[in-house]
Design an enzyme around this catalytic site. Structure first.
Site, PDB file in Angstrom:
ATOM      1  N   GLY A 136      -9.273  -7.834  -9.847  1.00 26.11           N
ATOM      2  CA  GLY A 136      -8.198  -8.480 -10.724  1.00 26.11           C
ATOM      3  C   GLY A 136      -6.613  -8.301 -10.481  1.00 26.11           C
ATOM      4  O   GLY A 136      -6.595  -7.253  -8.961  1.00 26.11           O
TER       5      GLY A 136
ATOM      6  N   GLN B  14       1.368  -7.020  -8.970  1.00 27.88           N
ATOM      7  CA  GLN B  14       1.084  -6.352  -8.086  1.00 27.88           C
ATOM      8  C   GLN B  14       1.529  -7.012  -6.540  1.00 27.88           C
ATOM      9  O   GLN B  14       1.413  -5.842  -5.644  1.00 27.88           O
ATOM     10  CB  GLN B  14      -0.465  -5.970  -8.565  1.00 27.88           C
ATOM     11  CG  GLN B  14      -0.382  -5.292  -9.646  1.00 27.88           C
ATOM     12  CD  GLN B  14      -2.593  -5.333  -9.097  1.00 27.88           C
ATOM     13  OE1 GLN B  14      -3.370  -5.878  -9.935  1.00 27.88           O
ATOM     14  NE2 GLN B  14      -2.393  -3.794  -8.729  1.00 27.88           N
TER      15      GLN B  14
ATOM     16  N   CYS C 267      -7.631   1.083  -9.128  1.00 27.32           N
ATOM     17  CA  CYS C 267      -6.550  -0.209  -9.319  1.00 27.32           C
ATOM     18  C   CYS C 267      -6.322   0.256  -7.550  1.00 27.32           C
ATOM     19  O   CYS C 267      -5.228   1.036  -7.074  1.00 27.32           O
ATOM     20  CB  CYS C 267      -5.176   0.085  -9.601  1.00 27.32           C
ATOM     21  SG  CYS C 267      -3.902  -0.738  -9.851  1.00 27.32           S
ATOM     22  N   LEU C 268      -5.946  -1.233  -7.236  1.00 25.92           N
ATOM     23  CA  LEU C 268      -5.398  -1.823  -6.057  1.00 25.92           C
ATOM     24  C   LEU C 268      -3.751  -0.820  -6.042  1.00 25.92           C
ATOM     25  O   LEU C 268      -2.923  -0.772  -4.515  1.00 25.92           O
ATOM     26  CB  LEU C 268      -5.353  -3.062  -5.407  1.00 25.92           C
ATOM     27  CG  LEU C 268      -6.265  -4.185  -5.486  1.00 25.92           C
ATOM     28  CD1 LEU C 268      -6.548  -4.978  -5.507  1.00 25.92           C
ATOM     29  CD2 LEU C 268      -7.158  -3.237  -4.424  1.00 25.92           C
TER      30      LEU C 268
ATOM     31  N   HIS D  17      -7.016  -4.205 -17.817  1.00 24.80           N
ATOM     32  CA  HIS D  17      -6.697  -3.853 -16.635  1.00 24.80           C
ATOM     33  C   HIS D  17      -5.496  -4.106 -15.978  1.00 24.80           C
ATOM     34  O   HIS D  17      -4.268  -3.756 -16.180  1.00 24.80           O
ATOM     35  CB  HIS D  17      -7.596  -2.921 -15.768  1.00 24.80           C
ATOM     36  CG  HIS D  17      -6.684  -2.644 -14.786  1.00 24.80           C
ATOM     37  ND1 HIS D  17      -7.115  -1.191 -14.247  1.00 24.80           N
ATOM     38  CD2 HIS D  17      -5.889  -2.916 -14.154  1.00 24.80           C
ATOM     39  CE1 HIS D  17      -6.443  -1.029 -13.411  1.00 24.80           C
ATOM     40  NE2 HIS D  17      -5.964  -1.550 -12.959  1.00 24.80           N
ATOM     41  N   GLU D  18      -5.630  -5.678 -16.338  1.00 20.26           N
ATOM     42  CA  GLU D  18      -4.798  -6.492 -15.707  1.00 20.26           C
ATOM     43  C   GLU D  18      -3.525  -6.477 -15.925  1.00 20.26           C
ATOM     44  O   GLU D  18      -2.621  -7.078 -16.156  1.00 20.26           O
ATOM     45  CB  GLU D  18      -5.536  -7.723 -15.359  1.00 20.26           C
ATOM     46  CG  GLU D  18      -5.906  -8.051 -13.964  1.00 20.26           C
ATOM     47  CD  GLU D  18      -5.956  -6.597 -13.305  1.00 20.26           C
ATOM     48  OE1 GLU D  18      -4.528  -6.722 -12.263  1.00 20.26           O
ATOM     49  OE2 GLU D  18      -6.907  -6.088 -12.584  1.00 20.26           O
TER      50      GLU D  18
ATOM     51  N   HIS E  24      -0.878  -4.150 -16.531  1.00 18.91           N
ATOM     52  CA  HIS E  24       0.097  -4.773 -15.505  1.00 18.91           C
ATOM     53  C   HIS E  24       1.538  -5.413 -15.724  1.00 18.91           C
ATOM     54  O   HIS E  24       2.746  -5.075 -15.893  1.00 18.91           O
ATOM     55  CB  HIS E  24      -0.719  -5.198 -14.514  1.00 18.91           C
ATOM     56  CG  HIS E  24      -0.853  -4.075 -13.234  1.00 18.91           C
ATOM     57  ND1 HIS E  24      -0.816  -3.218 -13.289  1.00 18.91           N
ATOM     58  CD2 HIS E  24      -2.603  -3.777 -13.236  1.00 18.91           C
ATOM     59  CE1 HIS E  24      -1.939  -2.669 -12.399  1.00 18.91           C
ATOM     60  NE2 HIS E  24      -2.585  -3.337 -12.409  1.00 18.91           N
TER      61      HIS E  24
HETATM   62 NI    NI Z   1      -4.456  -2.321 -11.526  1.00 24.56          NI
END
Ligand code: NI
Length: 169
Positions: free
Chosen positions: A46, A51, A91-92, A133-134, A137
């Site tokens: 995701g 991000q 998480c990236l 999760h997204e 963000h």
């Molecule tokens: Ni994330």
């Protein structure tokens, strides 16, 4: 192939609340393609607009399962199950940090697609997890915010130590 830079914890854009998307022009599809390529290259499931440095309300998911490669614009989680479960998240934007997070197991989402067309989706399993999760963000929330304070401090301290040299000042 266009790779986008992934912003990491400490970058202010990750803490902003994204603005609604109001203009659905063809350039959006090009950006989404670049996000999918970036996501695949980073081996994630995701990726949210903040991000990649864009403070707007959209994200993509790709669980690598059939029908689970989806872009969500202006998403709203309209229903979530009372039943919750633990699952290890990463998480990236916080590479190398993983932790069990408790969240509802099922969600219903209303959103728009890349052309602005409205849709509704009921999700469970990994898809429900990644959507939540997204979505966080877009609110400026990172998954570490959902940990107990002790675990968060310990993991972020280790993260800082490891990434000190690369961190932006
Ligand atoms: Ni994330």
């Amino acid at each position: 192939m266009v790779m986008l830079d992934i912003y990491t914890i400490g970058d202010e854009v990750l803490r902003e609340k994204g603005d609604r998307v109001t203009k659905f022009d063809p350039s959006l599809a090009i950006l989404i393609d670049a996000m999918y390529e970036t996501l695949e290259e980073a081996d994630g499931i995701g990726l949210a607009a903040p991000q990649v440095g864009i403070s707007k309300r959209f994200f993509i998911v790709d669980t690598r399962r059939p029908g689970e490669r989806i872009a969500f614009f202006n998403p709203e989680i309209v229903e979530m199950s009372h039943e919750v479960g633990m699952y290890e998240e990463g998480c990236l934007s916080i590479p190398g940090v993983y932790y069990d997070i408790e969240r509802p197991l099922k969600v219903t989402v209303q959103a728009q697609d890349v052309t602005g067309k409205a849709f509704q989706l009921e999700a469970d399993g990994i898809l429900a997890r990644v959507i939540q999760h997204e979505y966080d963000h877009l609110e400026g929330i990172l998954f570490v915010d959902r940990m107990e304070e002790g675990a968060r401090e310990r993991l972020l301290k280790a993260y800082d130590k490891k990434h000190r040299k690369e961190r932006k000042r």
